[in-house]
Design a protein around this motif. Structure first.
Motif, PDB file in Angstrom:
ATOM      1  N   THR A   1     -10.285  -1.607   5.105  1.00 53.11           N
ATOM      2  CA  THR A   1     -10.428  -1.326   3.664  1.00 53.11           C
ATOM      3  C   THR A   1      -9.061  -1.317   2.981  1.00 53.11           C
ATOM      4  O   THR A   1      -8.901  -1.818   1.867  1.00 53.11           O
ATOM      5  CB  THR A   1     -11.108   0.037   3.398  1.00 53.11           C
ATOM      6  N   LEU A   2      -8.053  -0.772   3.701  1.00 58.12           N
ATOM      7  CA  LEU A   2      -6.687  -0.767   3.165  1.00 58.12           C
ATOM      8  C   LEU A   2      -6.201  -2.214   3.003  1.00 58.12           C
ATOM      9  O   LEU A   2      -5.607  -2.582   1.984  1.00 58.12           O
ATOM     10  CB  LEU A   2      -5.759  -0.003   4.114  1.00 58.12           C
ATOM     11  N   MET A   3      -6.516  -3.041   4.008  1.00 53.14           N
ATOM     12  CA  MET A   3      -6.094  -4.442   3.990  1.00 53.14           C
ATOM     13  C   MET A   3      -6.678  -5.163   2.771  1.00 53.14           C
ATOM     14  O   MET A   3      -5.996  -5.933   2.093  1.00 53.14           O
ATOM     15  CB  MET A   3      -6.557  -5.098   5.291  1.00 53.14           C
ATOM     16  N   LEU A   4      -7.946  -4.905   2.458  1.00 48.77           N
ATOM     17  CA  LEU A   4      -8.586  -5.539   1.302  1.00 48.77           C
ATOM     18  C   LEU A   4      -7.983  -5.025  -0.015  1.00 48.77           C
ATOM     19  O   LEU A   4      -7.852  -5.762  -0.983  1.00 48.77           O
ATOM     20  CB  LEU A   4     -10.097  -5.265   1.301  1.00 48.77           C
ATOM     21  N   GLY A   5      -7.613  -3.736  -0.023  1.00 49.81           N
ATOM     22  CA  GLY A   5      -7.109  -3.114  -1.254  1.00 49.81           C
ATOM     23  C   GLY A   5      -5.667  -3.452  -1.587  1.00 49.81           C
ATOM     24  O   GLY A   5      -5.223  -3.289  -2.732  1.00 49.81           O
ATOM     25  N   LEU A   6      -4.910  -3.961  -0.579  1.00 51.14           N
ATOM     26  CA  LEU A   6      -3.482  -4.238  -0.784  1.00 51.14           C
ATOM     27  C   LEU A   6      -3.217  -5.300  -1.852  1.00 51.14           C
ATOM     28  O   LEU A   6      -2.095  -5.429  -2.328  1.00 51.14           O
ATOM     29  CB  LEU A   6      -2.836  -4.692   0.536  1.00 51.14           C
ATOM     30  N   THR A   7      -4.245  -6.049  -2.236  1.00 49.13           N
ATOM     31  CA  THR A   7      -4.052  -7.110  -3.233  1.00 49.13           C
ATOM     32  C   THR A   7      -3.607  -6.543  -4.590  1.00 49.13           C
ATOM     33  O   THR A   7      -3.114  -7.278  -5.449  1.00 49.13           O
ATOM     34  CB  THR A   7      -5.347  -7.954  -3.368  1.00 49.13           C
ATOM     35  N   ALA A   8      -3.754  -5.218  -4.780  1.00 43.35           N
ATOM     36  CA  ALA A   8      -3.337  -4.597  -6.054  1.00 43.35           C
ATOM     37  C   ALA A   8      -1.814  -4.539  -6.190  1.00 43.35           C
ATOM     38  O   ALA A   8      -1.294  -4.473  -7.307  1.00 43.35           O
ATOM     39  CB  ALA A   8      -3.907  -3.184  -6.157  1.00 43.35           C
ATOM     40  N   ILE A   9      -1.079  -4.581  -5.054  1.00 41.51           N
ATOM     41  CA  ILE A   9       0.382  -4.391  -5.122  1.00 41.51           C
ATOM     42  C   ILE A   9       1.080  -5.520  -5.899  1.00 41.51           C
ATOM     43  O   ILE A   9       1.827  -5.248  -6.838  1.00 41.51           O
ATOM     44  CB  ILE A   9       0.984  -4.199  -3.706  1.00 41.51           C
ATOM     45  N   PRO A  10       0.832  -6.816  -5.543  1.00 45.12           N
ATOM     46  CA  PRO A  10       1.479  -7.877  -6.336  1.00 45.12           C
ATOM     47  C   PRO A  10       1.087  -7.818  -7.814  1.00 45.12           C
ATOM     48  O   PRO A  10       1.921  -8.070  -8.695  1.00 45.12           O
ATOM     49  CB  PRO A  10       0.967  -9.174  -5.713  1.00 45.12           C
ATOM     50  N   ALA A  11      -0.180  -7.448  -8.089  1.00 44.60           N
ATOM     51  CA  ALA A  11      -0.654  -7.374  -9.477  1.00 44.60           C
ATOM     52  C   ALA A  11       0.124  -6.313 -10.249  1.00 44.60           C
ATOM     53  O   ALA A  11       0.569  -6.544 -11.381  1.00 44.60           O
ATOM     54  CB  ALA A  11      -2.144  -7.051  -9.493  1.00 44.60           C
ATOM     55  N   ALA A  12       0.310  -5.144  -9.632  1.00 41.67           N
ATOM     56  CA  ALA A  12       1.029  -4.053 -10.292  1.00 41.67           C
ATOM     57  C   ALA A  12       2.474  -4.462 -10.573  1.00 41.67           C
ATOM     58  O   ALA A  12       3.019  -4.204 -11.654  1.00 41.67           O
ATOM     59  CB  ALA A  12       0.991  -2.803  -9.413  1.00 41.67           C
ATOM     60  N   LEU A  13       3.084  -5.142  -9.598  1.00 36.82           N
ATOM     61  CA  LEU A  13       4.468  -5.588  -9.764  1.00 36.82           C
ATOM     62  C   LEU A  13       4.578  -6.560 -10.944  1.00 36.82           C
ATOM     63  O   LEU A  13       5.484  -6.455 -11.780  1.00 36.82           O
ATOM     64  CB  LEU A  13       4.956  -6.258  -8.479  1.00 36.82           C
ATOM     65  N   GLU A  14       3.624  -7.509 -11.010  1.00 40.36           N
ATOM     66  CA  GLU A  14       3.662  -8.497 -12.090  1.00 40.36           C
ATOM     67  C   GLU A  14       3.488  -7.818 -13.455  1.00 40.36           C
ATOM     68  O   GLU A  14       4.175  -8.156 -14.416  1.00 40.36           O
ATOM     69  CB  GLU A  14       2.560  -9.539 -11.878  1.00 40.36           C
ATOM     70  N   LEU A  15       2.587  -6.837 -13.522  1.00 41.70           N
ATOM     71  CA  LEU A  15       2.361  -6.113 -14.776  1.00 41.70           C
ATOM     72  C   LEU A  15       3.633  -5.423 -15.257  1.00 41.70           C
ATOM     73  O   LEU A  15       3.898  -5.343 -16.460  1.00 41.70           O
ATOM     74  CB  LEU A  15       1.268  -5.057 -14.588  1.00 41.70           C
ATOM     75  N   LEU A  16       4.424  -4.913 -14.319  1.00 47.99           N
ATOM     76  CA  LEU A  16       5.643  -4.193 -14.682  1.00 47.99           C
ATOM     77  C   LEU A  16       6.782  -5.127 -15.082  1.00 47.99           C
ATOM     78  O   LEU A  16       7.546  -4.833 -15.996  1.00 47.99           O
ATOM     79  CB  LEU A  16       6.112  -3.318 -13.503  1.00 47.99           C
ATOM     80  N   VAL A  17       6.896  -6.293 -14.400  1.00 48.27           N
ATOM     81  CA  VAL A  17       8.110  -7.107 -14.546  1.00 48.27           C
ATOM     82  C   VAL A  17       7.946  -8.316 -15.467  1.00 48.27           C
ATOM     83  O   VAL A  17       8.852  -8.653 -16.226  1.00 48.27           O
ATOM     84  CB  VAL A  17       8.606  -7.561 -13.151  1.00 48.27           C
ATOM     85  N   LEU A  18       6.779  -8.978 -15.425  1.00 46.66           N
ATOM     86  CA  LEU A  18       6.628 -10.231 -16.176  1.00 46.66           C
ATOM     87  C   LEU A  18       6.840 -10.094 -17.699  1.00 46.66           C
ATOM     88  O   LEU A  18       7.338 -11.028 -18.330  1.00 46.66           O
ATOM     89  CB  LEU A  18       5.269 -10.889 -15.872  1.00 46.66           C
ATOM     90  N   PRO A  19       6.478  -8.936 -18.316  1.00 44.92           N
ATOM     91  CA  PRO A  19       6.695  -8.821 -19.771  1.00 44.92           C
ATOM     92  C   PRO A  19       8.139  -9.082 -20.206  1.00 44.92           C
ATOM     93  O   PRO A  19       8.400  -9.420 -21.356  1.00 44.92           O
ATOM     94  CB  PRO A  19       6.291  -7.374 -20.079  1.00 44.92           C
TER      95      PRO A  19
END
Length: 502
Positions: A193-211
C-alpha cells in the motif's frame, strides 16, 4: 558574421531551461512510468487482499473468475484513465496554459495516492480500482502535456533532446517501481500500500517548485497575445536579452495561423493542410503501442521463468531489463540531434521487428534446444534496446514538431487517445493471444513493426533543426496545399530557408 554570433547563445542549455525540464519530467512523466510497473511485483499480495476482503464481506471465498476480472480491471483501468486524460488535453492547455495544466493535473495524482494508501485499512478493493482510473487520467494528461511544454520552451537545436527527457523519466519511473517491488523492499504483504501511495511524492514536489518557472512563451504570445510576458519568459529561458529573432518567428506563425484560424479536433480532422501530419502521428502512436512493448514487459517474467531463471531471481533480471531501458533512452537523448528523428525511428522499429522474429523462433525451440532460453532473454533485451532508441521517445518529439501552435493541443489529443486506446487494447487482448497463439503472438507484433517502418520510410520527413513553420511547408506539397502567411510576407532569410527545406 553577426548572424553566427546571434545564433550561438541559442545552442546553450541554460539553468532555467534545464531545471524546468527536470521538474516537469520528474513531477509528471516519472509518475506515468512508476504507475505502469507498480502493480506488477506485488500482484499476488494484492490479489490475496482482494480475496480476503471478499471472504470477510460475504463469508465465502472469492471465485477465481471474479478475482481474474477484478485484477484485469485493476490493470486496465490505468490505460482507460489515460484515454480520458488525453481527451482533456486540448481544453485544459488552451484554458490553463501548459504549466497551469501540469499543476492542475497533480490533483489526479495526490487524491488516488491517498486512496490507494488507505485501501487496506478501509478493506476496499473498489478504492484501488477507482484510484487506478484517476491516476490514469494523470498519466494521460502528463504524457501529452510535458512533451508539448518542453517542445515549446526549447530552442530548435535542443528540441529533440529535451523532447526525449519525458520518456527518459518514464523509464526511470518504471525502474524505480521495479526496484521498490523487490520482495524484501516493498513488494511484500506489508509494503504494497505504501508502494502504491508513493506516487504522491513527485506530485507534491512539482506543486511546490514548478510555479517558479515560466509558462510556454509560444502559448503566452500566440494564444494569450501577451507579448511582454512571452519576451520575459524567453529571456529567462535563453539566459540573454536579445530574443527578437525567436519572437519574430512566433509572430510569423501567429500571423499565418490567423489566416487559417484556430483548430478544434473536428476541424483538425478536416484540414487538408494537416492530413499527412495527422496520419503520421496516428501511425506512429499505434506502432509504438501495438508493437508489443507492454506485452514484452508483461511476458518477460514468464520468458525468464521458462528460460530457467530461478523464481526469486526473476525480479532482479526484470530490474536489469529496466536499467537497460533507462540507459538506452539516455543514449537517445544524446544522439537524437546528431542522427535526426527519422533514422532513430527506422532503426528502432527495424531492431524490434528482427527481435520479434528471433524471439518467436527461440520460444518455439525452447524445449528442444538446451541453450535456446538464453537466446530468448537476449531477444527481449535487444527488443527493449530497439524500442528505447526510437519507437518509445520519438513520436512525442515529432508530434510537437509537426503541428503549429493552434493545431498542437488538438493533435496531442488525437495522438494521446490513439496511444492509450492501443495500450488498453494490448493489455486486454494479449493474455488471450498468448493462450491462443503462444510463441507466435510475436509474429503479430513483428508485422506491426514492419508496417510502421515502411510508412515512416515513405512518408515521414526529417524534422531536426527546422522551425515549426518550415516543417509545415515540408508537408505542404504532400498535402497539395499552399501555406497562407497572412498579411506579412516571409522575411528573406526565412524564405531561403524554406526553399532549401522544400
Amino acid at each position: 558574421s553577426s548572424g553566427e554570433e546571434r545564433d550561438f547563445p541559442e545552442q546553450r542549455l541554460t539553468l532555467v531551461l534545464a531545471l524546468a525540464t527536470l521538474v516537469s519530467a520528474f513531477g509528471s512523466s516519472f509518475q506515468y512510468g512508476y504507475n505502469v510497473a507498480v502493480i506488477n511485483s506485488p500482484a499476488e499480495f494484492m490479489q490475496q487482499f482482494y480475496a480476503a476482503t471478499h471472504l470477510e464481506r460475504h463469508g465465502r471465498p472469492m471465485e477465481d473468475n471474479l478475482l481474474t476480472l477484478l485484477w484485469s480491471l485493476s490493470v486496465s483501468m490505468y490505460p482507460l484513465g489515460g484515454f480520458f486524460g488525453s481527451l482533456m488535453v486540448a481544453p485544459l492547455v488552451n484554458k490553463l496554459g501548459r504549466k497551469g495544466t501540469l499543476l492542475f493535473n497533480n490533483i489526479f495524482s495526490i487524491v488516488p495516492a491517498v486512496m490507494m494508501g488507505v485501501s487496506e485499512i478501509a478493506m476496499s478493493y473498489e478504492i484501488i480500482i477507482a484510484a487506478r482510473f484517476l491516476v490514469g487520467i494523470c498519466a494521460g494528461l502528463s504524457s501529452n502535456v510535458v512533451p508539448m511544454y518542453l517542445g515549446e520552451l526549447a530552442p530548435k537545436n535542443l528540441r529533440g533532446a529535451l523532447g526525449i527527457v519525458p520518456q527518459l523519466f518514464i523509464t526511470i519511473g518504471i525502474l524505480c517501481a521495479q526496484v521498490l517491488g523487490i520482495r524484501h523492499i516493498l513488494g511484500n504483504s506489508t509494503g504494497w500500500t505504501l508502494m502504491l501511495g508513493l506516487t504522491a511524492i513527485p506530485a507534491a514536489l512539482e506543486l511546490l517548485v514548478l510555479p517558479f518557472f515560466p509558462e510556454s512563451p509560444r502559448y503566452m504570445l500566440i494564444q494569450r497575445g501577451d507579448e511582454k510576458t512571452a519576451q520575459k519568459a524567453l529571456q529567462r529561458l535563453r539566459g540573454w536579452d536579445d530574443v527578437e529573432e525567436e519572437l519574430s518567428e512566433m509572430r510569423l506563425e501567429d500571423q499565418s495561423e490567423k489566416a487559417e484560424g484556430r483548430l478544434s479536433v473536428l476541424s483538425l480532422l478536416s484540414q487538408r493542410s494537416l492530413r499527412w501530419q495527422l496520419v503520421s502521428i496516428v501511425v506512429m502512436n499505434m506502432g509504438q503501442q501495438l508493437s508489443g512493448v507492454n506485452a514484452i514487459y508483461y511476458y518477460a517474467n514468464s520468458i525468464y521463468a521458462s528460460a530457467g531463471v530461478k523464481l526469486d531471481d526473476i525480479q532482479y533480471v526484470t530490474v536489469g531489463t529496466g536499467a537497460v531501458n533507462v540507459f538506452m533512452t539516455i543514449a537517445a537523448v544524446f544522439i537524437v540531434e546528431a542522427s535526426g528523428r527519422r533514422l532513430l525511428l527506422l532503426c528502432g522499429f527495424g531492431i524490434c521487428c528482427a527481435a520479434c522474429v528471433l524471439l518467436t523462433v527461440a520460444l518455439s525451440l525452447q524445449d528442444s534446444v538446451a541453450w535456446m532460453p538464453y537466446i530468448s532473454i537476449t531477444c527481449v533485451i535487444v527488443y527493449v534496446i530497439g524500442h528505447a532508441i526510437g519507437p518509445s521517445p520519438i513520436p512525442y518529439v515529432v508530434t510537437t514538431e509537426m503541428f503549429r501552435q493552434s493545431a498542437r493541443p488538438a493533435a496531442f489529443m488525437v495522438a494521446g487517445s490513439v496511444h492509450w486506446l492501443s495500450n488498453f487494447t494490448v493489455g486486454l487482448v494479449f493474455p488471450f493471444m498468448e493462450r491462443g497463439l503462444g510463441a507466435y503472438s510475436f509474429i503479430v507484433f513483428c508485422v506491426v513493426c514492419l508496417l510502421t517502418l515502411v510508412y515512416i520510410w515513405l512518408v515521414v520527413p526529417e524534422t531536426k533543426n527546422k522551425t515549426f513553420l518550415e516543417i509545415c511547408q515540408m508537408f505542404a506539397s504532400r498535402n497539395k496545399v499552399e501555406i497562407k502567411l497572412g498579411d506579412g510576407e516571409l522575411p528573406l532569410k526565412e524564405r531561403s530557408a524554406l526553399a532549401t527545406a522544400l
